[in-house]
Design a protein around this motif. Structure first.
Motif, short mmCIF file in Angstrom:
data_model
loop_
_atom_site.label_atom_id
_atom_site.label_comp_id
_atom_site.label_asym_id
_atom_site.label_seq_id
_atom_site.Cartn_x
_atom_site.Cartn_y
_atom_site.Cartn_z
N LEU A 106 -3.37 -23.11 60.42
CA LEU A 106 -4.04 -24.17 61.19
C LEU A 106 -3.54 -25.55 60.78
CD1 LEU A 106 -7.62 -22.65 61.21
CD2 LEU A 106 -6.23 -23.10 63.23
N SER A 107 -3.32 -25.74 59.49
CA SER A 107 -2.78 -27.02 59.02
C SER A 107 -1.37 -27.22 59.57
CB SER A 107 -2.76 -27.05 57.49
OG SER A 107 -2.21 -28.24 57.02
N LEU A 108 -0.55 -26.17 59.51
CA LEU A 108 0.80 -26.23 60.03
C LEU A 108 0.80 -26.51 61.53
CD1 LEU A 108 3.83 -25.77 59.29
CD2 LEU A 108 3.46 -23.36 59.86
N GLN A 109 -0.18 -25.96 62.20
CA GLN A 109 -0.29 -26.13 63.65
C GLN A 109 -0.62 -27.57 64.04
OE1 GLN A 109 -2.87 -23.15 65.25
NE2 GLN A 109 -2.60 -23.78 67.38
N GLY A 110 -1.32 -28.28 63.12
CA GLY A 110 -1.64 -29.67 63.38
C GLY A 110 -3.12 -29.99 63.45
N PHE A 111 -3.97 -29.06 62.96
CA PHE A 111 -5.41 -29.32 62.93
C PHE A 111 -5.78 -30.07 61.64
CE2 PHE A 111 -5.15 -25.79 65.90
CZ PHE A 111 -5.97 -26.25 66.92
N TYR A 112 -6.84 -30.87 61.73
CA TYR A 112 -7.30 -31.68 60.60
C TYR A 112 -8.62 -31.18 60.02
CZ TYR A 112 -3.70 -35.21 61.38
OH TYR A 112 -2.49 -35.86 61.49
N ASN A 113 -9.53 -30.75 60.88
CA ASN A 113 -10.87 -30.33 60.44
C ASN A 113 -11.13 -28.89 60.85
OD1 ASN A 113 -11.69 -33.07 59.65
ND2 ASN A 113 -11.73 -33.48 61.85
N ILE A 114 -11.67 -28.11 59.92
CA ILE A 114 -12.10 -26.76 60.22
C ILE A 114 -13.58 -26.64 59.87
CG2 ILE A 114 -11.72 -24.30 59.82
CD1 ILE A 114 -9.36 -25.79 61.11
N TYR A 115 -14.35 -26.07 60.79
CA TYR A 115 -15.77 -25.89 60.60
C TYR A 115 -16.10 -24.40 60.59
CZ TYR A 115 -15.87 -30.81 61.87
OH TYR A 115 -15.64 -32.16 61.89
N ALA A 116 -17.12 -24.04 59.83
CA ALA A 116 -17.56 -22.65 59.77
C ALA A 116 -19.08 -22.61 59.72
CB ALA A 116 -16.98 -21.95 58.55
N ALA A 117 -19.66 -21.72 60.52
CA ALA A 117 -21.11 -21.55 60.57
C ALA A 117 -21.48 -20.24 59.89
CB ALA A 117 -21.59 -21.54 62.01
N VAL A 118 -22.43 -20.30 58.96
CA VAL A 118 -22.83 -19.12 58.19
C VAL A 118 -24.34 -18.95 58.28
CG1 VAL A 118 -22.90 -18.05 55.91
CG2 VAL A 118 -20.92 -19.43 56.57
N THR A 119 -24.77 -17.82 58.86
CA THR A 119 -26.19 -17.50 58.86
C THR A 119 -26.62 -17.26 57.42
OG1 THR A 119 -25.91 -16.41 61.00
CG2 THR A 119 -27.97 -16.01 59.83
N ILE A 120 -27.67 -17.94 56.99
CA ILE A 120 -28.09 -17.82 55.60
C ILE A 120 -29.43 -17.10 55.49
CG2 ILE A 120 -26.74 -19.74 54.74
CD1 ILE A 120 -29.20 -21.52 54.99
N PRO A 121 -29.64 -16.40 54.34
CA PRO A 121 -28.75 -16.32 53.17
C PRO A 121 -27.58 -15.37 53.40
CG PRO A 121 -30.69 -14.97 52.79
CD PRO A 121 -30.91 -15.68 54.11
N ASN A 122 -26.41 -15.75 52.85
CA ASN A 122 -25.22 -14.90 52.88
C ASN A 122 -24.34 -15.34 51.71
OD1 ASN A 122 -22.78 -13.60 53.33
ND2 ASN A 122 -22.88 -13.82 55.56
N THR A 123 -24.70 -14.87 50.53
CA THR A 123 -24.06 -15.35 49.30
C THR A 123 -22.56 -15.13 49.32
OG1 THR A 123 -26.08 -14.89 48.06
CG2 THR A 123 -24.07 -15.18 46.79
N GLN A 124 -22.10 -13.97 49.78
CA GLN A 124 -20.67 -13.68 49.79
C GLN A 124 -19.90 -14.69 50.63
OE1 GLN A 124 -20.40 -9.49 50.99
NE2 GLN A 124 -19.66 -8.99 48.94
N SER A 125 -20.39 -14.96 51.82
CA SER A 125 -19.70 -15.89 52.72
C SER A 125 -19.76 -17.31 52.19
CB SER A 125 -20.31 -15.83 54.12
OG SER A 125 -19.58 -16.64 55.00
N GLU A 126 -20.91 -17.70 51.65
CA GLU A 126 -21.03 -19.06 51.10
C GLU A 126 -20.07 -19.25 49.93
OE1 GLU A 126 -25.22 -20.66 50.92
OE2 GLU A 126 -25.68 -18.60 51.47
N MET A 127 -19.94 -18.24 49.08
CA MET A 127 -19.02 -18.33 47.94
C MET A 127 -17.57 -18.36 48.40
SD MET A 127 -20.87 -15.77 45.17
CE MET A 127 -19.49 -15.90 44.02
N LEU A 128 -17.26 -17.57 49.43
CA LEU A 128 -15.89 -17.55 49.96
C LEU A 128 -15.50 -18.92 50.49
CD1 LEU A 128 -13.30 -16.14 50.92
CD2 LEU A 128 -14.54 -15.49 53.01
N HIS A 129 -16.38 -19.53 51.25
CA HIS A 129 -16.06 -20.85 51.82
C HIS A 129 -15.92 -21.91 50.72
CE1 HIS A 129 -17.22 -18.89 55.61
NE2 HIS A 129 -16.40 -19.77 56.14
N ALA A 130 -16.80 -21.85 49.72
CA ALA A 130 -16.70 -22.80 48.61
C ALA A 130 -15.38 -22.60 47.86
CB ALA A 130 -17.88 -22.64 47.67
N LYS A 131 -15.00 -21.35 47.64
CA LYS A 131 -13.76 -21.03 46.93
C LYS A 131 -12.54 -21.62 47.63
CE LYS A 131 -10.97 -17.02 45.52
NZ LYS A 131 -10.92 -15.53 45.49
N LEU A 132 -12.59 -21.64 48.97
CA LEU A 132 -11.44 -22.10 49.75
C LEU A 132 -11.51 -23.59 50.09
CD1 LEU A 132 -10.92 -19.03 52.09
CD2 LEU A 132 -9.66 -19.65 50.03
#
Length: 201
Positions: A111-137
């Motif tokens: 996506l960065s190579l393609q030319g995008f600047y902002n990426i958004y992600a919506a996570v239904t909570i609680p979802n510890t695995q997904s929240e940790m994955l997004h924080a990690k990245l």
């Protein structure tokens, strides 16, 4: 020895495998707000529509779809065209091996190579695995939509994350078309690097 895992752009023939993974999320929880599983035709149409503008990657285990990640339109007005929304779904067989992180990280690099600047992600909570994955990245929380969806007998909150892919420029170039992008050496190198990091068994 042939690698047990691989990452590549999605093919039309991958629709059924991706849908099988998505079906489990639809039927067993609130991670997705779909109430019913799409038909194979509906899912094929979704893939076709998505890849006109955005990347869609699959992770395979022994040539079977084990997970997928893709980007989609964030909003439709012209000034939003440098932003996208990201999504990832994994089968249970590859959870906890770092494969989801690698798959998602590769999508973000494309996506960065393609030319995008902002990426958004919506996570239904609680979802510890997904929240940790997004924080990690490198995503950071930007807000919670309270009682944003009703499914399986209750209201659910949705946490939104954002990741900035590059320094903001005045008069940014319009993001590349995926077909054009995939012909580039830079794209091929990203896919090759991802596959070199995958476990062999």
């Amino acid at each position: 020895m042939e690698a047990a895992y691989s990452i590549r752009p999605i093919l039309a023939s991958d629709a059924a495998g991706c849908l099988e993974i998505y079906k489990n999320y639809v039927e067993t929880g609130s991670i997705t707000f779909d109430y019913t599983t799409p038909t194979i035709q509906e899912f094929q149409n979704k893939i076709t529509d998505t890849i006109r503008e955005y990347p869609w990657l699959v992770c395979l285990k022994n040539n079977q779809i084990a997970g997928y990640a893709y980007a989609s339109k964030y909003r439709y007005k012209t000034a939003y065209q440098w932003s996208a929304e990201s999504t990832i779904y994994l089968s249970g067989q590859i959870h906890g091996r770092g494969l989801g992180s690698l798959l998602y990280e590769t999508l973000l690099k494309i996506l960065s190579l393609q030319g995008f600047y902002n990426i958004y992600a919506a996570v239904t909570i609680p979802n510890t695995q997904s929240e940790m994955l997004h924080a990690k990245l490198g995503f950071y929380e930007i807000g919670i939509f309270k009682n944003n969806g009703f499914k399986l007998g209750k209201w659910h909150d949705v946490k939104w994350f954002q990741k900035t892919l590059k320094d903001y420029k005045i008069n940014p170039k319009i993001p590349l078309n995926p077909d054009e992008l995939m012909l580039s050496e830079a794209f091929q190198n990203l896919i090759k690097q991802a596959n070199n990091k995958l476990p062999k068994t």
